[in-house]
Design an enzyme around this catalytic site. Sequence first.
Site, PDB file in Angstrom:
ATOM      1  CE  LYS A  88      -3.602   2.488   2.343  1.00  0.00           C
ATOM      2  NZ  LYS A  88      -3.831   3.035   3.671  1.00  0.00           N
ATOM      3  CB  ALA A 139      -8.459   7.751   4.462  1.00  0.00           C
TER       4      ALA A 139
END
Lengths: 256, 370
Positions: free
Chosen positions: A95, A182
């Site tokens: 990531k 997020a």
Amino acid sequence: MLTIAGHTFRSRLFLGTGKFSSAEILKQAIEAAGSEMITVALRRVNLDDPADDIMRVLDRTRYVFLPNTSGARDAREAIRLARLARAAGSGDWLKLEVTPDPRTLLPDPVETLKATEELVKEGFKVLPYINADPILALRLQDVGAAAVMPLGAPIGTNRGLLTRFQIEIIIEQARVPVVVDAGLGAPSHAAEAMEIGADAVLVNTAISVAGDPVRMARAFALAVEAGREAFEAGLGASRREAVASSPLTGLDFIQR
Amino acid sequence: MMFQPPSFSVLQEHLNAPTAADIERVLRSPHLEAADLAALLSPAADAFLSAMARRSAALTSQRFGRVTQLYAPLYLSNLCVNRCSYCGFAADNRISRRVLTIDEAIAEAAILQERGFNHILLVSGEAPKALGVDYLEALALRLRDRFAAISIEVQPLETDEYARLFAAGITGVAIYQETYDRTTYQQVHLAGKKCDFDFRLATPARAAAGGMREVGIGVLLGLADWRAEGLALGLHLAWLRRQFWRTALTVSFPRLRPAAGDFQPLVAVTERDLAHLIFALRIFDPDVGVVLSTREEPRFRDGMIGLGPTRYSAGSCTVPGGYAHPELDGEQFAVGDHRSLQEVCAAIRQKGYDPVRKDWDSGFQMTDGG
């Protein structure tokens, strides 16, 4: 089923491992979430240490271990960290986080594109964390990103899908999976992301900082499932134009 | 354009104006201005300490999680050219003086590593001939593979020197103004380079410009009005944020401790005042790291876990060479919390927080091999 870089996932809820009050709670939350993709900040773990508290609770035969480059300020740092981690046995998944502003932790699009290009060449399966920018998502897809991870809101804010309109465009255009990452602060936010067609969501703060992280993990799992089910069932409400029940009504001037 | 704090009399005017209604409004507002920080630090806010603690705790856990980071100081030298009336290392104090050789410093570091530390803070008095940038660079290059993060708390340096140390693996710089009140500053800094208020004040900016990841600023409590110190520090913090958006910032509020020279604090600052400062700064800047060192006692440190601080030192010794040789004297100050790293970790877990010993990686700064 969701497939990323040739790997299939039954669960569409990915989990971040920061901010938990203990490794034991983290372990229980992973179980309750049913997640199969777990991301860990490389800065937080010691890959060489078998007794590392986080690495010990991650059964890598059951979960895809997705190390992240949280803290990297530019492409060079992210690339260096990724190489060191792979050399220490972290695998090919990555990531990619390039966040030069330690306050907002918003991703740098230019450096993220540069790093993705290089790391894909080196054989990494790169999932870049990005702002919800549709053109950037396409550029990343073109250089070989395995998925794109646009933010709903800045990390840790729990504000929900503030970028919904941009994410809808990304989902409409992307050929690679779209993982909303997020800012999802409540299960309803995760459900909303899934309803509009996101392939998966990644959640951390909303679970780790909840009163009962384990139950909150379960709540998110249910919401993700509900949202996906609704998407596949075909949500009617968000269409911009009225849709007649018979597709050709009103179009009978067209020669058959 | 450099930062200049307003005079304390101006700051105190702002601090004395707010009313209870102002505090209530500030505690509800999502983004705070400098005037709001003045409200939170005002005498009117004293009645709101519990509400401030709750808000501070919520913001801390949201931004940083249910975790507390841990580090240890490593004292390299107690040589000092300055005479600061409050400091045990002051040039005119008769204490045993020593500068660790690089090998001795490595031996101290090895002990800290053995004890489980990944983040260390290199500390020294100001004696650039004995301990300058060459020394720090050589030491950093030998320590960088063993520690995830290495910060320094040494004399003020120039921007290019900070850049050199960053390249050698130093991650952060702590440089405290001690007091933002010029008059008090002149009064307690009796001799040496440290007498230059403005050079010191501009140091955090030089460290950030030199590429440091993290810059820590702070106030030594016990010299001047703590409310005005907190407001001045908040203004400095906000200024640094605007100028250096890539730099992570931390704040610290060391309270004066007993030390050689028997200096008595010029003003009293209670634990309650310290807590008040920490809550106010946290609410003003939810992203700032807050350090709480072993200057404070276990009871207070345990009570503050999760309420605002993000980073604790543990098992500290302020004598150069004191980890390998506990019998040595020549300390900077007497610590208030003598517990080991393991004991402090246990206390953090007891509070439902995760003691984090590694939250950085030397890999970020390795310049060799691209």
